[in-house]
Design an enzyme around this catalytic site. Structure first.
Site, PDB file in Angstrom:
ATOM      1  CG  ASP A  68      28.679  47.771  36.627  1.00 43.09           C
ATOM      2  OD1 ASP A  68      28.233  47.324  37.405  1.00 43.09           O
ATOM      3  OD2 ASP A  68      29.809  48.076  36.337  1.00 43.09           O
TER       4      ASP A  68
ATOM      5  CB  THR B  88      32.795  43.020  33.804  1.00 43.34           C
ATOM      6  OG1 THR B  88      32.674  44.517  34.120  1.00 43.34           O
ATOM      7  CG2 THR B  88      34.068  42.342  34.484  1.00 43.34           C
TER       8      THR B  88
ATOM      9  CE1 TYR C  68      35.540  46.796  45.000  1.00 42.85           C
ATOM     10  CE2 TYR C  68      35.176  48.526  43.466  1.00 42.85           C
ATOM     11  CZ  TYR C  68      34.888  47.421  44.184  1.00 42.85           C
ATOM     12  OH  TYR C  68      33.459  47.442  44.041  1.00 42.85           O
ATOM     13  CB  ALA C  69      43.050  48.281  48.147  1.00 49.08           C
ATOM     14  NE  ARG C  70      39.406  44.887  43.042  1.00 51.02           N
ATOM     15  CZ  ARG C  70      38.127  44.706  42.213  1.00 51.02           C
ATOM     16  NH1 ARG C  70      38.203  45.304  40.995  1.00 51.02           N
ATOM     17  NH2 ARG C  70      37.197  44.429  42.851  1.00 51.02           N
TER      18      ARG C  70
ATOM     19  CE  LYS D 189      30.553  48.098  44.687  1.00 53.11           C
ATOM     20  NZ  LYS D 189      29.619  47.752  43.697  1.00 53.11           N
TER      21      LYS D 189
ATOM     22  NE  ARG E  54      30.343  39.499  40.688  1.00 57.84           N
ATOM     23  CZ  ARG E  54      31.599  39.212  40.597  1.00 57.84           C
ATOM     24  NH1 ARG E  54      32.159  38.156  40.055  1.00 57.84           N
ATOM     25  NH2 ARG E  54      32.366  40.178  41.481  1.00 57.84           N
TER      26      ARG E  54
END
Length: 259
Positions: A24, A28, A143-145, A173, A226
């Site tokens: 996807d 981005t 995610y931890a962001r 995920k 990636r």
């Protein structure tokens, strides 16, 4: 769990293990290597053993003729790398859109700890309710962001995956904490299957070692983009990771897939 939900989970995994290749990134990053001729990439990774591929809904017509019977996940939010804040993921579709696109599951990204957490949390909660009503599994990319947050800290990652379970996701995920010992805390924080992200392009050995470490900690597989779709030989790297995930091979044996 309904029969339909279980059937669709089986389409995107094998015996409770998952090798998902997200592609996807066109929103981005743009049409980067591996995504211009996405048809060939999808054909290669699914021939190499990927259980499922993941794209935005608009790419669906390019997916189905090339996925070799693998599962299909539609991602439902996004941001760009050139926008003001890449953590500000905005919804790009609905569960109904994903169903019309032929998806077996949907996915949604949430940045836990970011200033956008509240809106993303609310949107994910609504999404899981809708998906559940149709028997469609939800993969939460949790995610931890955020400010002063270490994106690979096991405590923060544990919080992120638990959040995903609390709001009704079926798979989660997240980032890898760096070693099996610390990642065990992440796995123990939820009863959901946990798959790890690959992050930016890594060496072949690093990619395989990450997959092995996640499994050794009790993980359920990988969702690597990636590191796989930008590889010079996507089929070989997929086969090597599949050997770890589905055949429980060690790193050295998996590396033989490049020879």
């Amino acid at each position: 769990m309904t029969a339909g939900l279980q059937a669709r989970l089986n389409r995107i995994g094998t015996d409770g293990r998952f090798l998902i290749v997200p592609m996807d990134h066109g929103i981005t990053l743009g049409a980067v290597k591996g995504l211009k001729d996405i048809e060939s990439t999808i054909s290669a990774v699914t021939a190499g053993g990927a259980d499922a591929v993941l794209t935005q809904k608009g790419i669906a017509p390019r997916v189905h003729p090339n996925k070799n019977g693998a599962g299909y996940i539609v991602h439902l939010n996004a941001s760009t790398s050139i926008g003001p804040d890449s953590n500000d993921k905005r919804q790009t579709g609905t569960v109904e859109d994903a169903i019309r696109a032929g998806a077996d599951a949907v996915s949604f990204h949430i940045n836990v700890g970011s200033k956008f957490e509240r809106e993303q949390l609310e949107a994910l909660g609504k999404l899981t309710s809708t998906a559940s009503s149709y028997g469609i599994p939800t993969l939460a990319m949790a995610y931890a962001r955020g400010p002063d947050i270490d994106e690979h800290d096991a405590e923060s990652l544990g919080h992120a995956v638990r959040l995903a379970e609390e709001v009704g996701a079926d798979i989660v995920k997240t980032a890898y904490s760096g070693d099996p010992e610390s990642f065990k805390h992440v796995i123990e924080s939820t009863q959901l299957p946990v798959v790890i992200a690959g992050g930016s392009r890594s060496s072949d050995r690093e990619t395989i070692e990450m997959a092995r470490g996640a499994l050794d900690a009790g993980g359920a597989g990988v969702s690597m983009g990636r590191s796989i779709f930008q590889h010079d030989n996507p089929e070989s790297i997929t086969a090597a990771v599949s050997a770890i995930i589905h055949e429980n091979e060690d790193v050295e044996t998996a590396m033989e897939h490049f020879r």
